[in-house]
Scaffold this motif. Structure first.
Motif, PDB file in Angstrom:
ATOM      1  N   CYS A  39       0.872  -1.175   0.000  1.00 16.39           N
ATOM      2  CA  CYS A  39       0.000   0.000   0.000  1.00 16.39           C
ATOM      3  C   CYS A  39       0.903   1.216   0.000  1.00 16.39           C
ATOM      4  N   GLY A  46      -8.043  -0.938  -1.504  1.00 15.11           N
ATOM      5  CA  GLY A  46      -9.132  -1.831  -1.132  1.00 15.11           C
ATOM      6  C   GLY A  46      -8.698  -3.282  -1.271  1.00 15.11           C
ATOM      7  N   ILE A  47      -9.213  -4.124  -0.400  1.00 18.16           N
ATOM      8  CA  ILE A  47      -8.952  -5.559  -0.483  1.00 18.16           C
ATOM      9  C   ILE A  47     -10.275  -6.212  -0.851  1.00 18.16           C
ATOM     10  N   LEU A  55     -10.690 -12.761   3.488  1.00 13.85           N
ATOM     11  CA  LEU A  55     -10.522 -11.322   3.676  1.00 13.85           C
ATOM     12  C   LEU A  55     -10.493 -10.931   5.152  1.00 13.85           C
ATOM     13  N   CYS A  56     -11.339 -11.538   5.951  1.00 14.01           N
ATOM     14  CA  CYS A  56     -11.349 -11.217   7.384  1.00 14.01           C
ATOM     15  C   CYS A  56     -10.031 -11.619   8.038  1.00 14.01           C
ATOM     16  N   TYR A  57      -9.441 -12.731   7.606  1.00 13.40           N
ATOM     17  CA  TYR A  57      -8.154 -13.150   8.148  1.00 13.40           C
ATOM     18  C   TYR A  57      -7.062 -12.152   7.789  1.00 13.40           C
ATOM     19  N   ILE A  58      -7.095 -11.629   6.568  1.00  6.85           N
ATOM     20  CA  ILE A  58      -6.107 -10.628   6.154  1.00  6.85           C
ATOM     21  C   ILE A  58      -6.209  -9.403   7.053  1.00  6.85           C
ATOM     22  N   LYS A  59      -7.424  -8.923   7.281  1.00  4.13           N
ATOM     23  CA  LYS A  59      -7.612  -7.748   8.131  1.00  4.13           C
ATOM     24  C   LYS A  59      -7.137  -8.016   9.564  1.00  4.13           C
ATOM     25  N   GLN A  60      -7.420  -9.206  10.107  1.00  8.11           N
ATOM     26  CA  GLN A  60      -6.990  -9.540  11.456  1.00  8.11           C
ATOM     27  C   GLN A  60      -5.476  -9.627  11.557  1.00  8.11           C
ATOM     28  N   PHE A  62      -3.310  -7.913   9.697  1.00  3.87           N
ATOM     29  CA  PHE A  62      -2.779  -6.556   9.601  1.00  3.87           C
ATOM     30  C   PHE A  62      -2.913  -5.788  10.904  1.00  3.87           C
ATOM     31  N   VAL A  63      -3.981  -6.016  11.654  1.00  2.00           N
ATOM     32  CA  VAL A  63      -4.158  -5.293  12.914  1.00  2.00           C
ATOM     33  C   VAL A  63      -3.640  -6.090  14.112  1.00  2.00           C
ATOM     34  N   LYS A  65      -4.513  -8.995  15.431  1.00  2.00           N
ATOM     35  CA  LYS A  65      -5.570  -9.485  16.310  1.00  2.00           C
ATOM     36  C   LYS A  65      -5.473 -11.008  16.376  1.00  2.00           C
TER      37      LYS A  65
END
Length: 66
Positions: A39, A46-47, A55-60, A62-63, A65
């Motif tokens: 990025c 956007g992903i 997609l939810c795993y990617i976001k988790q 990155f943060v 979690k």
């Protein structure tokens, strides 16, 4: 001090797998196939992907979690 306008995000060979109990044994299941990307500073990123593509795993990831 870090100039925030110079901060960007990059990843290489990002993957995610879980241990799944199937047929009376543990089996590794890959949730997210290895992928790379970045990025750039000052851009909107956007992903996108179909339902169930991780997609939810990617976001988790990155943060950071659990």
């Amino acid at each position: 001090m870090v100039n925030q306008s110079q901060i960007s995000l990059a990843w290489r060979d990002l993957t995610f797998q879980i241990n799944e109990w199937t047929s009376w044994k543990w089996k590794k299941k890959v949730i997210l196939q290895p992928m790379s990307g970045h990025c750039l500073t000052g851009t909107l990123t956007g992903i996108l992907g179909p339902s169930g593509s991780g997609l939810c795993y990617i976001k988790q990831i990155f943060v950071n979690k659990n």
